[in-house]
Scaffold this motif. Structure first.
Motif, mmCIF file in Angstrom:
data_model
loop_
_atom_site.group_PDB
_atom_site.id
_atom_site.type_symbol
_atom_site.label_atom_id
_atom_site.label_comp_id
_atom_site.label_asym_id
_atom_site.label_seq_id
_atom_site.Cartn_x
_atom_site.Cartn_y
_atom_site.Cartn_z
ATOM 1 N N LEU A 12 104.292 17.631 24.716
ATOM 2 C CA LEU A 12 102.987 17.108 24.284
ATOM 3 C C LEU A 12 102.586 15.879 25.088
ATOM 4 C CD1 LEU A 12 102.940 17.436 20.378
ATOM 5 C CD2 LEU A 12 101.331 18.453 22.004
ATOM 6 N N ASP A 13 103.530 15.012 25.409
ATOM 7 C CA ASP A 13 103.205 13.800 26.177
ATOM 8 C C ASP A 13 102.691 14.166 27.563
ATOM 9 O OD1 ASP A 13 103.982 12.199 24.088
ATOM 10 O OD2 ASP A 13 106.045 11.978 24.812
ATOM 11 N N LEU A 14 103.313 15.145 28.200
ATOM 12 C CA LEU A 14 102.842 15.590 29.509
ATOM 13 C C LEU A 14 101.445 16.177 29.406
ATOM 14 C CD1 LEU A 14 103.273 16.169 32.507
ATOM 15 C CD2 LEU A 14 104.437 18.298 31.869
ATOM 16 N N ALA A 15 101.206 16.961 28.354
ATOM 17 C CA ALA A 15 99.874 17.556 28.159
ATOM 18 C C ALA A 15 98.815 16.472 28.009
ATOM 19 C CB ALA A 15 99.882 18.465 26.938
ATOM 20 N N LYS A 16 99.130 15.409 27.250
ATOM 21 C CA LYS A 16 98.164 14.329 27.054
ATOM 22 C C LYS A 16 97.887 13.590 28.362
ATOM 23 C CE LYS A 16 97.441 14.648 22.590
ATOM 24 N NZ LYS A 16 96.088 15.020 22.070
ATOM 25 N N SER A 17 98.945 13.329 29.134
ATOM 26 C CA SER A 17 98.754 12.597 30.390
ATOM 27 C C SER A 17 97.946 13.413 31.391
ATOM 28 C CB SER A 17 100.107 12.213 30.980
ATOM 29 O OG SER A 17 100.850 13.362 31.344
ATOM 30 N N LEU A 18 98.180 14.724 31.413
ATOM 31 C CA LEU A 18 97.402 15.580 32.323
ATOM 32 C C LEU A 18 95.940 15.650 31.903
ATOM 33 C CD1 LEU A 18 99.938 18.530 32.843
ATOM 34 C CD2 LEU A 18 99.332 16.761 34.490
ATOM 35 N N GLN A 19 95.688 15.675 30.605
ATOM 36 C CA GLN A 19 94.297 15.691 30.132
ATOM 37 C C GLN A 19 93.567 14.407 30.514
ATOM 38 O OE1 GLN A 19 93.704 17.184 25.984
ATOM 39 N NE2 GLN A 19 95.858 17.793 26.102
ATOM 40 N N LYS A 20 94.280 13.277 30.467
ATOM 41 C CA LYS A 20 93.652 12.010 30.839
ATOM 42 C C LYS A 20 93.289 11.982 32.321
ATOM 43 C CE LYS A 20 95.831 9.144 27.281
ATOM 44 N NZ LYS A 20 96.771 8.018 27.010
ATOM 45 N N MET A 21 94.002 12.756 33.118
ATOM 46 C CA MET A 21 93.698 12.782 34.546
ATOM 47 C C MET A 21 92.320 13.369 34.816
ATOM 48 S SD MET A 21 97.391 13.880 36.181
ATOM 49 C CE MET A 21 96.833 13.680 37.863
ATOM 50 N N ASP A 55 86.612 13.155 37.023
ATOM 51 C CA ASP A 55 85.189 12.937 36.739
ATOM 52 C C ASP A 55 84.682 11.661 37.419
ATOM 53 O OD1 ASP A 55 85.209 15.216 35.197
ATOM 54 O OD2 ASP A 55 85.408 14.155 33.290
ATOM 55 N N ARG A 56 85.496 10.607 37.370
ATOM 56 C CA ARG A 56 85.075 9.347 37.991
ATOM 57 C C ARG A 56 84.962 9.496 39.501
ATOM 58 N NH1 ARG A 56 88.572 6.603 35.855
ATOM 59 N NH2 ARG A 56 90.115 6.383 37.522
ATOM 60 N N LEU A 57 85.919 10.196 40.105
ATOM 61 C CA LEU A 57 85.853 10.435 41.548
ATOM 62 C C LEU A 57 84.615 11.245 41.906
ATOM 63 C CD1 LEU A 57 89.607 11.205 42.293
ATOM 64 C CD2 LEU A 57 88.297 9.285 43.187
ATOM 65 N N TYR A 58 84.310 12.246 41.099
ATOM 66 C CA TYR A 58 83.108 13.051 41.352
ATOM 67 C C TYR A 58 81.856 12.176 41.328
ATOM 68 C CZ TYR A 58 79.117 15.990 40.135
ATOM 69 O OH TYR A 58 77.878 16.561 40.085
ATOM 70 N N PHE A 63 81.945 21.023 47.018
ATOM 71 C CA PHE A 63 83.397 20.959 46.808
ATOM 72 C C PHE A 63 83.732 20.046 45.634
ATOM 73 C CE2 PHE A 63 87.576 19.085 47.689
ATOM 74 C CZ PHE A 63 88.336 20.228 47.899
ATOM 75 N N THR A 64 83.119 18.879 45.580
ATOM 76 C CA THR A 64 83.427 17.944 44.499
ATOM 77 C C THR A 64 82.953 18.475 43.150
ATOM 78 O OG1 THR A 64 81.375 16.721 45.001
ATOM 79 C CG2 THR A 64 83.401 15.925 45.998
ATOM 80 N N ILE A 65 81.825 19.181 43.138
ATOM 81 C CA ILE A 65 81.359 19.804 41.887
ATOM 82 C C ILE A 65 82.376 20.833 41.398
ATOM 83 C CG2 ILE A 65 79.618 21.332 40.885
ATOM 84 C CD1 ILE A 65 77.538 19.944 42.631
ATOM 85 N N ASN A 66 82.855 21.672 42.327
ATOM 86 C CA ASN A 66 83.846 22.687 41.950
ATOM 87 C C ASN A 66 85.128 22.048 41.434
ATOM 88 O OD1 ASN A 66 82.033 24.598 42.745
ATOM 89 N ND2 ASN A 66 83.079 25.169 44.626
ATOM 90 N N GLY A 82 88.723 20.710 36.906
ATOM 91 C CA GLY A 82 89.377 19.722 36.053
ATOM 92 C C GLY A 82 89.009 19.900 34.599
ATOM 93 N N ASP A 83 87.734 20.189 34.309
ATOM 94 C CA ASP A 83 87.307 20.428 32.928
ATOM 95 C C ASP A 83 87.989 21.664 32.346
ATOM 96 O OD1 ASP A 83 85.666 18.229 33.076
ATOM 97 O OD2 ASP A 83 83.848 19.375 33.510
ATOM 98 N N ILE A 84 88.103 22.718 33.149
ATOM 99 C CA ILE A 84 88.744 23.946 32.660
ATOM 100 C C ILE A 84 90.225 23.697 32.373
ATOM 101 C CG2 ILE A 84 89.368 26.312 33.264
ATOM 102 C CD1 ILE A 84 86.816 26.451 34.943
ATOM 103 N N VAL A 85 90.906 22.989 33.278
ATOM 104 C CA VAL A 85 92.325 22.701 33.061
ATOM 105 C C VAL A 85 92.512 21.870 31.796
ATOM 106 C CG1 VAL A 85 94.351 21.518 33.995
ATOM 107 C CG2 VAL A 85 92.907 22.880 35.504
#
Length: 557
Positions: free
Chosen positions: A362-371, A376-379, A408-411, A416-419
């Motif tokens: 669960l901790d890994l899942a939460k950290s990956l979701q925060k990424m 989004d910020r980079l986009y 490319f950045t939109i894709n 990221g949203d799907i993941v």
């Protein structure tokens, strides 16, 4: 009053002509100039020569400083090598001042005529941009002739003579005025040519003109410093080092101006030539004297402008350099590098999905979701940065690249949203409920996930290298991935028919997961379409032509 307005208008026309030449030279030769600069920093002497050549074309040492600052900011060039390039850049500017100080007014109508013809006939092409360069050169020559005429009229006014006479009593005031004029006009070349013309028209004495030239040189260094104030420390170091060289040069040359006036002035035909020769000798001597001090000055600058130590939270080097926006082709390269970092973050998220499925962490899942917030910020940052790049300054190929980066950045943002959504489903439908995939289902998901990661890497390579062969391979992988998705969905339904317990419990998650993986793969493969379309490898549509009915004319073909 009319004569003063005419003089101001002529000065404005001179500055505008310089701006046109600089802007459109970057548009036509921007990529080649960057390549020359990047390949010539093997030693200090070739770096100086490259600075001379590039600046002679751009007619602006400030423009060269911004390009070099961007290179240093991106880690593509060392600071001592960049300072050597800038010494050559100043020599290049003074060489162009020597050329334009000649009476070339007869070329002005020819350049303007040819430039307008080329621009109208071939707008938005390299030929059209060459036409704009010729127009800029013609306007510069026309402006110089207008400055001479207006200055001759102004010298007849006693009030003007009395005002300018006050400059001769204060060397520091002359240097300050020259520096301010150079900063305000954004071109030391234009100001030096103006000073030479005013000296030749006896508006100012040669002694005053030399002081103003020193100030113009100092102002060009100050202008680059001011332009990069909001840039990263790495990009600000080059203008600061160049300004140090100019300060040292002014300190050495100011006391020796009397020698120039007593030994050189009597042997030169006119005042204008005396002024531009002084400008050239100032920069040439600076290059000769200071070429051996680039390492020393680089250490000074590194001490005064130290690069801050970065920790794990803010330690990544950002590629979106604001100072590079003045050179659109360089700014575009910065955006590409930042887009690749965004893709790296997406790949980390995607690779972590399989670990979460296997380990129920669960901790890994939460950290990956925060990424996904980072993605989004980079986009947003890349999109905003690209909107500040002048589209007019990009040629056709660079304009298409601009569009490719946006796509490319939109894709990547959508992936990221799907993941993030996949991780939420795994957390809610698998980890918290204590369910597991069947061995066969887990093997299928593992295979699809591995293919997806490989396709993402291939898509990043396609985006970076613009290779049509890799783009074709990526589209072939799309077809294979789609066939696997259909096959594994059918296999899952068969396991449901066989009443496999794990498949029944995870059926919704399993089908949603392979469907989302297919969506991600489609977004990755979309990277290939712009490249293949530009090469003509794509058909207008991909629909299969209907078979001709028996007996129809087409059936006989």
């Amino acid at each position: 009053m009319t004569h003063l307005l005419n003089l101001l208008a002529a000065i404005a026309l001179l500055v505008w002509g310089t701006h046109l030449v600089r802007k459109d030279t970057l548009r036509v030769l921007g990529a080649n100039l960057r390549r020359v600069l990047a390949q010539s920093v093997g030693n200090r002497f070739t770096a100086v020569l490259s600075g001379v050549g590039v600046t002679a074309l751009l007619q602006s040492s400030t423009a060269t400083a911004l390009i070099i600052s961007a290179f240093v900011g991106q880690g593509l060039m060392s600071l001592p090598a960049a300072l050597a390039v800038m010494l050559g850049a100043d020599v290049g500017t003074s060489l162009m001042a020597l050329v334009f100080s000649r009476d070339l007014s007869w070329l002005s109508p020819l350049f303007i005529f040819l430039g307008v013809v080329l621009f109208i006939a071939k707008q938005s092409t390299s030929t059209g941009y060459v036409g704009r360069i010729l127009i800029g050169l013609g306007l510069m020559l026309l402006a110089l002739s207008l400055v001479r005429a207006s200055a001759n009229e102004l010298t007849q006014a006693q009030a003007v003579r009395d005002l300018l006479a006050t400059l001769g009593s204060d060397r520091l005031l002359e240097i300050t005025i020259g520096a301010v004029l150079s900063v305000l006009s954004y071109s030391s070349l234009a100001i030096v040519l103006l000073i030479a013309t005013l000296a030749n028209s006896h508006v100012v004495t040669v002694d005053v003109a030399l002081g103003l030239v020193l100030g113009a040189n100092l102002g060009s260094g100050l202008l680059a410093v001011l332009t990069t104030l909001r840039s990263p420390i790495e990009a600000r170091q080059v203008p600061m080092g160049n300004l140090i060289f100019k300060l040292m040069g002014v300190a050495l040359m100011a006391p020796s101006m009397g020698l120039w006036l007593s030994h050189v002035r009597p042997n030169v035909a006119d005042a204008a030539t005396t002024v531009v020769l002084f400008h050239f000798m100032f920069n040439a001597l600076a290059a000769l004297l200071f070429i051996g001090l680039t390492q020393v000055v680089a250490r000074w600058v590194a001490y005064w402008l130290p690069i801050p130590k970065r920790n794990a939270l803010n330690g990544r080097h950002r590629h979106l350099d604001a100072s590079a926006l003045a050179t659109p082709s360089v700014a575009l390269a910065c955006a590409v590098r930042e887009a690749m970092h965004q893709a790296d973050v997406v790949e980390t998220m995607l690779r972590g999905v399989l670990d979460v499925i296997k380990t129920n962490d669960l901790d890994l899942a939460k950290s990956l979701q925060k990424m996904d917030d980072t993605v989004d910020r980079l986009y947003s940052d890349i999109k905003y940065y690209l909107t500040k790049i002048s589209r007019e300054a990009l040629n056709d190929k660079e304009g298409r690249r601009w569009t490719d980066v946006i796509s490319f950045t939109i894709n990547m943002e959508q992936i990221g949203d799907i993941v993030e959504r996949i991780l939420e489903d795994i957390e809610n439908k698998k980890i918290r409920t204590g369910r597991e995939f069947s061995p066969a289902g887990m093997a299928e998901i593992t295979e699809l996930h591995g293919d997806l990661v490989n396709n993402l890497r291939l898509g990043m390579s396609v985006f970076l290298n613009d290779d049509p062969r890799d783009a074709i391979k990526l589209l072939e992988e799309k077809t294979r991935f789609r066939d696997l998705e259909l096959k594994y969905a059918a296999n899952h339904l068969n396991r449901l028919t066989d009443n496999t317990l794990e498949s029944i419990e995870t059926s919704s998650l399993h089908l949603d997961l392979i469907s989302e993986l297919k969506r991600i793969n489609s977004l990755i493969c979309a990277i290939a379409y712009p490249i293949l379309e530009s090469t003509g490898a794509l058909a207008p549509n991909r629909l299969r032509q209907p078979a001709a009915a028996p007996g129809s004319p087409d059936s006989a073909i």
